[in-house]
Design an enzyme around this catalytic site. Structure first.
Site, mmCIF file in Angstrom:
data_model
loop_
_atom_site.group_PDB
_atom_site.id
_atom_site.type_symbol
_atom_site.label_atom_id
_atom_site.label_comp_id
_atom_site.label_asym_id
_atom_site.label_seq_id
_atom_site.Cartn_x
_atom_site.Cartn_y
_atom_site.Cartn_z
ATOM 1 N N ASP A 61 7.515 -0.913 -24.231
ATOM 2 C CA ASP A 61 6.650 -0.296 -25.231
ATOM 3 C C ASP A 61 5.950 -1.396 -26.020
ATOM 4 O O ASP A 61 6.598 -2.254 -26.622
ATOM 5 C CB ASP A 61 7.478 0.588 -26.166
ATOM 6 C CG ASP A 61 6.605 1.542 -26.971
ATOM 7 O OD1 ASP A 61 5.533 1.918 -26.480
ATOM 8 O OD2 ASP A 61 7.002 1.905 -28.083
ATOM 9 N N HIS A 120 -2.272 1.554 -36.527
ATOM 10 C CA HIS A 120 -0.887 1.968 -36.746
ATOM 11 C C HIS A 120 -0.069 0.810 -37.311
ATOM 12 O O HIS A 120 0.716 0.992 -38.262
ATOM 13 C CB HIS A 120 -0.273 2.457 -35.433
ATOM 14 C CG HIS A 120 1.196 2.748 -35.519
ATOM 15 N ND1 HIS A 120 1.706 3.847 -36.162
ATOM 16 C CD2 HIS A 120 2.277 2.063 -35.044
ATOM 17 C CE1 HIS A 120 3.024 3.853 -36.074
ATOM 18 N NE2 HIS A 120 3.394 2.779 -35.406
ATOM 19 N N GLU A 134 5.288 9.698 -31.691
ATOM 20 C CA GLU A 134 4.337 8.596 -31.645
ATOM 21 C C GLU A 134 3.374 8.832 -30.490
ATOM 22 O O GLU A 134 3.796 8.996 -29.336
ATOM 23 C CB GLU A 134 5.042 7.241 -31.489
ATOM 24 C CG GLU A 134 5.784 6.826 -32.741
ATOM 25 C CD GLU A 134 6.207 5.361 -32.731
ATOM 26 O OE1 GLU A 134 6.477 4.828 -33.825
ATOM 27 O OE2 GLU A 134 6.268 4.768 -31.642
ATOM 28 N N GLU A 148 0.925 7.886 -27.766
ATOM 29 C CA GLU A 148 0.706 6.678 -26.973
ATOM 30 C C GLU A 148 0.054 6.998 -25.631
ATOM 31 O O GLU A 148 0.114 8.123 -25.132
ATOM 32 C CB GLU A 148 2.032 5.946 -26.711
ATOM 33 C CG GLU A 148 2.783 5.555 -27.974
ATOM 34 C CD GLU A 148 3.867 4.528 -27.720
ATOM 35 O OE1 GLU A 148 3.773 3.795 -26.705
ATOM 36 O OE2 GLU A 148 4.801 4.449 -28.542
ATOM 37 N N ASP A 154 6.623 8.562 -27.755
ATOM 38 C CA ASP A 154 7.780 7.715 -28.037
ATOM 39 C C ASP A 154 8.488 8.274 -29.273
ATOM 40 O O ASP A 154 8.348 7.759 -30.386
ATOM 41 C CB ASP A 154 7.302 6.276 -28.269
ATOM 42 C CG ASP A 154 8.447 5.311 -28.477
ATOM 43 O OD1 ASP A 154 9.521 5.543 -27.909
ATOM 44 O OD2 ASP A 154 8.264 4.321 -29.212
ATOM 45 N N ARG A 187 13.264 7.923 -37.554
ATOM 46 C CA ARG A 187 12.836 6.923 -38.531
ATOM 47 C C ARG A 187 13.957 6.457 -39.443
ATOM 48 O O ARG A 187 13.999 5.281 -39.844
ATOM 49 C CB ARG A 187 11.690 7.495 -39.381
ATOM 50 C CG ARG A 187 10.452 7.854 -38.599
ATOM 51 C CD ARG A 187 9.824 6.653 -37.930
ATOM 52 N NE ARG A 187 8.540 6.992 -37.313
ATOM 53 C CZ ARG A 187 7.862 6.193 -36.508
ATOM 54 N NH1 ARG A 187 8.352 4.987 -36.228
ATOM 55 N NH2 ARG A 187 6.712 6.573 -35.989
ATOM 56 N N GLN A 192 16.065 4.157 -37.424
ATOM 57 C CA GLN A 192 15.309 2.937 -37.200
ATOM 58 C C GLN A 192 15.330 2.019 -38.424
ATOM 59 O O GLN A 192 15.471 0.796 -38.299
ATOM 60 C CB GLN A 192 13.871 3.285 -36.830
ATOM 61 C CG GLN A 192 13.000 2.096 -36.469
ATOM 62 C CD GLN A 192 11.602 2.525 -36.039
ATOM 63 O OE1 GLN A 192 11.269 3.709 -36.062
ATOM 64 N NE2 GLN A 192 10.789 1.571 -35.636
ATOM 65 N N LYS A 245 14.989 4.922 -30.723
ATOM 66 C CA LYS A 245 13.940 5.177 -29.742
ATOM 67 C C LYS A 245 14.479 5.616 -28.387
ATOM 68 O O LYS A 245 13.750 6.231 -27.600
ATOM 69 C CB LYS A 245 13.113 3.898 -29.525
ATOM 70 C CG LYS A 245 12.432 3.368 -30.774
ATOM 71 C CD LYS A 245 11.139 4.089 -31.037
ATOM 72 C CE LYS A 245 10.327 3.368 -32.098
ATOM 73 N NZ LYS A 245 9.011 3.996 -32.300
ATOM 74 N N THR A 252 11.993 9.780 -24.269
ATOM 75 C CA THR A 252 10.561 9.502 -24.271
ATOM 76 C C THR A 252 9.920 10.513 -23.343
ATOM 77 O O THR A 252 10.370 10.686 -22.208
ATOM 78 C CB THR A 252 10.264 8.071 -23.780
ATOM 79 O OG1 THR A 252 10.923 7.131 -24.635
ATOM 80 C CG2 THR A 252 8.771 7.797 -23.762
ATOM 81 N N GLU A 265 2.920 7.949 -40.789
ATOM 82 C CA GLU A 265 1.637 7.614 -41.413
ATOM 83 C C GLU A 265 1.022 8.829 -42.106
ATOM 84 O O GLU A 265 0.503 8.720 -43.222
ATOM 85 C CB GLU A 265 0.669 7.111 -40.345
ATOM 86 C CG GLU A 265 1.118 5.850 -39.631
ATOM 87 C CD GLU A 265 0.351 5.646 -38.351
ATOM 88 O OE1 GLU A 265 -0.742 5.066 -38.412
ATOM 89 O OE2 GLU A 265 0.825 6.086 -37.278
#
Length: 432
Positions: A132, A139, A204, A206, A238, A242, A245, A258, A262, A379
């Site tokens: 990744d 971002h 996420e 991607e 992904d 949070r 993380q 993570k 996925t 975000e």
């Protein structure tokens, strides 16, 4: 190889299809009932069964079809561009409106299967390795501002394509349920961690990149040759815990936050289908460093970026109960990639790392710089400090059980048929 928008298919549902017109022809793996998995091509609302139609192929095109016989596309990817292009050209001939084989193929119902009603889609290839990247600069800046307001980008970001090795064993095709992960978190104000279900589950947005031909151990892929090693593209989510993380990422980066799942869209949109939607890589702002020589190629800079519109939709359980359509959360683009796909491939191999057919790369979250273009809830909600109002009357800062996240993608250019990458969706289920 560019294909103009005028050719039509005898597969009626393909004409004007939002994702899979004749000009796309993405490859995938499917099964029907208890049958074994096999390779097919998406065309409109159908799958063209390549094994059932093997007698219609010769030469390099037949070689490509035979490489898919095991129900995985790895051997097909490993053949490289030549056989892939030969197969695409033959498919364009077979499936076009004025094909000499139209009535023969129409009469063989086993060749063309309804996508929604009969077919289960699988991972297109055996994924041995997944990497990744972090090439979405907006971002990186948006997230960096949450933790380092005075210095959102670390000094290396504009010099090197940042990435980390992810977990290949938990990659799943669109539609696979997302079980809320458990892990250690450090509650606000606490001095000791606790264990339990993730409370700040996120998505996420991607782009996924499939590796075609690999390289030998110790032999780097030259930036000028990197495009020859790319088999195609998909969408990739992904999923991110949070709160897990935030506690675990120092000093080595993401781990359990993570690796739980996925999601990817199951169709491989080839590099050839994407050819009309390539454009120049945006010029770097004044003061930004030029890439080092091993990352800089004139052709890649003038033709190495992609023009793909990316959309994120959210549907809660209450919204579905009220028969409300999914709500758009974001509309972004691959134009916001600071590094090209070729630069990602070249950098990945520059130390001699061996890439293999069927390896998967993620672009990293592709946010835009403006509100409405953000590719993660982290975000959108400013780190969970601002909630989103849903049409059902609910609010969200992060994902709740029953929420379904849907990614779509669209490539459009005047004079060419629009194509898509198919859906990438996942519904959050309670922790076990």
């Amino acid at each position: 190889m560019s294909q103009p928008s005028t050719p039509r298919s005898w597969v009626i549902s393909a004409n004007g299809h939002s994702d899979f017109p004749l000009q796309n022809l993405p490859f995938g793996v499917f099964s029907v009932g208890d049958s074994s998995a096999r390779a097919g091509v998406a065309i409109g609302e159908h799958i063209f069964d390549l094994q059932a139609a093997a007698d219609f192929f010769q030469g390099e095109a037949l070689r490509a079809v035979q490489a898919m016989a095991g129900g995985q596309l790895n051997s097909f990817f490993a053949l490289g561009r030549g056989p892939r292009v030969a197969l695409r050209e033959r498919l364009l001939d077979l499936l076009s409106e004025h094909s000499n084989h139209r009535f023969e193929l129409e009469g063989m119902g086993a060749n063309l299967l309804p996508l929604a009603a009969h077919c289960q889609l699988h991972l297109p290839a055996r994924i041995n390795d997944y990497t990744d990247f972090y090439v979405g600069i907006a971002h990186a800046q948006n997230v960096g501002k949450l933790f380092r307001p005075d210095s959102p980008l670390l000094p290396n970001y504009k010099h090197v394509p940042i990435g980390y090795h992810g977990r290949a064993s938990t990659i799943r095709p669109s539609g696979t349920p997302v079980i809320r992960p458990k892990g250690q978190t450090l509650p606000a104000g606490a001095s000791q961690p606790v264990f339990g279900p993730c409370a700040r589950l996120d998505f996420e947005l991607e782009l996924g990149i499939w590796i075609g031909q690999g390289n030998a151990l110790g032999e780097a892929i030259d930036i000028a040759e990197a495009g020859e090693h790319i088999a195609g593209f998909c969408l990739l989510n992904d999923w991110s815990a949070r709160d897990v993380q935030a506690w675990e990422y120092q000093p080595l980066g993401p781990f359990l936050s993570k690796s739980f799942i996925t999601s990817i869209s199951p169709w491989v949109v080839t590099a050839e289908a994407m050819a009309p939607f390539r454009l120049a890589q945006p010029a770097r702002p004044p003061g930004d460093p030029q890439p080092l020589d091993y990352l800089l190629d004139t052709h890649d800079q003038t033709n190495g970026a992609l023009d793909i519109e990316l959309e994120v939709l959210l549907s809660s359980a209450a919204m579905r109960d009220q028969q409300l359509p999914p709500m758009r959360l974001s509309l972004s683009s691959t134009r916001h990639m600071y590094w090209t796909v070729a630069q990602m491939v070249a950098h990945h191999s520059v130390n001699g790392c061996q890439l293999q057919a069927g390896d998967l790369l993620g672009s990293g979250t592709l946010s835009g710089p403006e509100a409405g273009q953000f590719g993660s809830l982290l975000e959108i909600t400013d780190g969970g400090t601002r909630s989103i109002d849903l049409p059902s009357g609910e609010t969200r800062t992060f994902l709740e059980d029953g929420d379904e996240v849907i990614f779509t993608a669209r490539c459009s250019r005047e004079g060419f048929a629009s194509i898509g990458l198919g859906e990438c969706r996942g519904r959050v289920m309670p922790a076990r």
